[in-house]
Scaffold this active site. Sequence first.
Site, mmCIF file in Angstrom:
data_model
loop_
_atom_site.group_PDB
_atom_site.id
_atom_site.type_symbol
_atom_site.label_atom_id
_atom_site.label_comp_id
_atom_site.label_asym_id
_atom_site.label_seq_id
_atom_site.Cartn_x
_atom_site.Cartn_y
_atom_site.Cartn_z
ATOM 1 N N ARG A 3 0.796 -1.231 0.000
ATOM 2 C CA ARG A 3 0.000 0.000 0.000
ATOM 3 C C ARG A 3 0.831 1.284 0.000
ATOM 4 N NH1 ARG A 3 -3.365 -3.396 -0.811
ATOM 5 N NH2 ARG A 3 -5.492 -3.395 0.006
ATOM 6 N N SER B 222 -10.798 0.416 3.434
ATOM 7 C CA SER B 222 -10.041 0.083 4.647
ATOM 8 C C SER B 222 -9.393 1.356 5.170
ATOM 9 C CB SER B 222 -8.926 -0.912 4.332
ATOM 10 O OG SER B 222 -9.460 -2.146 3.946
ATOM 11 N N GLU C 57 -4.348 4.017 6.280
ATOM 12 C CA GLU C 57 -4.102 3.726 4.875
ATOM 13 C C GLU C 57 -4.660 4.875 4.032
ATOM 14 O OE1 GLU C 57 -5.532 1.920 1.122
ATOM 15 O OE2 GLU C 57 -6.427 0.751 2.755
HETATM 16 N N1 EPU Z 1 -12.030 -9.572 10.323
HETATM 17 C C1 EPU Z 1 -12.620 -9.629 11.545
HETATM 18 N N2 EPU Z 1 -13.499 -8.654 11.907
HETATM 19 C C2 EPU Z 1 -13.807 -7.621 11.083
HETATM 20 C C3 EPU Z 1 -13.189 -7.566 9.827
HETATM 21 C C4 EPU Z 1 -12.307 -8.557 9.457
HETATM 22 O O1 EPU Z 1 -12.374 -10.533 12.328
HETATM 23 O O2 EPU Z 1 -14.607 -6.777 11.469
HETATM 24 C C5 EPU Z 1 -11.102 -10.640 9.918
HETATM 25 C C6 EPU Z 1 -11.629 -11.432 8.733
HETATM 26 O O3 EPU Z 1 -12.459 -12.454 9.137
HETATM 27 C C7 EPU Z 1 -10.366 -11.938 8.072
HETATM 28 C C8 EPU Z 1 -9.372 -10.830 8.371
HETATM 29 O O4 EPU Z 1 -9.904 -10.052 9.441
HETATM 30 O O5 EPU Z 1 -9.924 -13.104 8.691
HETATM 31 C C9 EPU Z 1 -9.072 -9.958 7.158
HETATM 32 O O6 EPU Z 1 -10.266 -9.322 6.707
HETATM 33 P P1 EPU Z 1 -10.674 -9.247 5.152
HETATM 34 O O7 EPU Z 1 -10.551 -10.579 4.536
HETATM 35 O O8 EPU Z 1 -11.950 -8.511 5.056
HETATM 36 O O9 EPU Z 1 -9.527 -8.403 4.474
HETATM 37 P P2 EPU Z 1 -8.783 -7.096 4.968
HETATM 38 O O10 EPU Z 1 -7.372 -7.491 5.277
HETATM 39 O O11 EPU Z 1 -9.528 -6.366 6.007
HETATM 40 C C10 EPU Z 1 -7.810 -6.368 2.647
HETATM 41 C C11 EPU Z 1 -7.645 -5.004 2.036
HETATM 42 C C12 EPU Z 1 -8.915 -4.596 1.311
HETATM 43 C C13 EPU Z 1 -9.226 -5.628 0.251
HETATM 44 C C14 EPU Z 1 -9.364 -7.003 0.917
HETATM 45 C C15 EPU Z 1 -9.563 -8.068 -0.129
HETATM 46 C C16 EPU Z 1 -6.093 -3.766 3.452
HETATM 47 C C17 EPU Z 1 -5.939 -2.732 4.521
HETATM 48 N N3 EPU Z 1 -7.344 -4.031 3.073
HETATM 49 O O12 EPU Z 1 -8.819 -6.216 3.645
HETATM 50 O O13 EPU Z 1 -8.635 -3.367 0.661
HETATM 51 O O14 EPU Z 1 -10.416 -5.307 -0.417
HETATM 52 O O15 EPU Z 1 -8.173 -7.295 1.661
HETATM 53 O O16 EPU Z 1 -9.751 -9.295 0.428
HETATM 54 O O17 EPU Z 1 -5.085 -4.273 2.952
HETATM 55 C C18 EPU Z 1 -8.762 -1.002 0.817
HETATM 56 O O18 EPU Z 1 -7.537 -0.996 0.678
HETATM 57 O O19 EPU Z 1 -9.421 0.066 0.955
HETATM 58 C C19 EPU Z 1 -9.457 -2.276 0.842
HETATM 59 C C20 EPU Z 1 -10.778 -2.351 1.050
#
Ligand code: EPU
Length: 294
Positions: free
Chosen positions: A171, A219, A289
């Site tokens: 990022r 995010s 971010e």
């Molecule tokens: N989780 C929780 N509680 C929550 C949210 C998430 O326990 O309220 C857990 C999920 O169950 C999962 C883990 O946290 O095990 C990761 O969550 P998720 O799979 O939703 O992915 P993320 O890491 O939060 C990242 C990117 C997103 C992108 C998704 C695609 C970052 C900061 N975010 O999200 O990017 O769409 O992966 O899977 O790297 C963005 O950059 O604006 C963005 C939305």
Amino acid sequence: MRTLFNGIKGLKVFKNEPLSAYTSLRIGGRARYLIKVYDEQALWEAMEIIKRRHLNYLVLGKGTNILFPDRGFDGVVIKLHGTFQRIEQKYNIFSCGGGVLIKDFVKQAQNSGYGGVEFLVGIPGTIGGAVKGNAGAFGKAISDVLTSVTIIGPDLRIRKIKRNEINFDYRKSDISDEEIIINAEFKLKKIKKQIIENKINEYLKIRREKQPRGFSAGSFFKNPRPLSAGRLIDECGLKGLRVGDAMVSKKHANFIINLGRARARDVLRLVKIIQNKVKALKGIELEPEVRIVK
Ligand code: EPU
């Protein structure tokens, strides 16, 4: 000052323009100037004036990853239109203007049977913003498919830079806030259309299931890898926490939602509360971010 940019062809000037209308969070005061620029010559001429007058400036994409302050921006906000929204394709090489929407790039690649950018589907925003912040999802980032970038720098020079000369990380890139991405080139692969479509549908489904609707900037924090910001905030019991109309999403804890009338200061207070709590309970410092404009 009214006449500052007058006389430049290929440019529209808006004075005291409300930035809330240009951001997905629907937050932000007014920009002293917002200019819509339609070609390279106009951009160069505008930059020349900006530099000569020592004005602050920033380039705004689709406004999907940015928080402007309530007092607005005392300078020039630049938006890329016209030729900057064009995609030129030669076989597997896609040349996109900085103002091209990610979704249009993904669509054109899909329609012509070129793959490798399916993971970008559903990311709102422009190519310029995506390259600068090395946008990504599902373990991939836009720098994986990038071959070169053309920028105009504060010295008014237009330069084409090869992918390898730019440092990309999770990022982020070392392209500075003063440099404007006017074009980016990508190398894709010929892939069966059905495979591309399946991947796109799968990614869109995951996004729909995990990510909330409403006014947000996606995010809010970077993942402190290998951990996940969303999970950490969730485990701290912060889902649904509100400051004014700014709320930690109940669906995904790394999204801050504007319920309607949130101000930047509400978001920033909420951000501080989240950071303090995660630091106190988990010992981890979350880093935004979203670009927070001072
Ligand atoms: N989780 C929780 N509680 C929550 C949210 C998430 O326990 O309220 C857990 C999920 O169950 C999962 C883990 O946290 O095990 C990761 O969550 P998720 O799979 O939703 O992915 P993320 O890491 O939060 C990242 C990117 C997103 C992108 C998704 C695609 C970052 C900061 N975010 O999200 O990017 O769409 O992966 O899977 O790297 C963005 O950059 O604006 C963005 C939305």
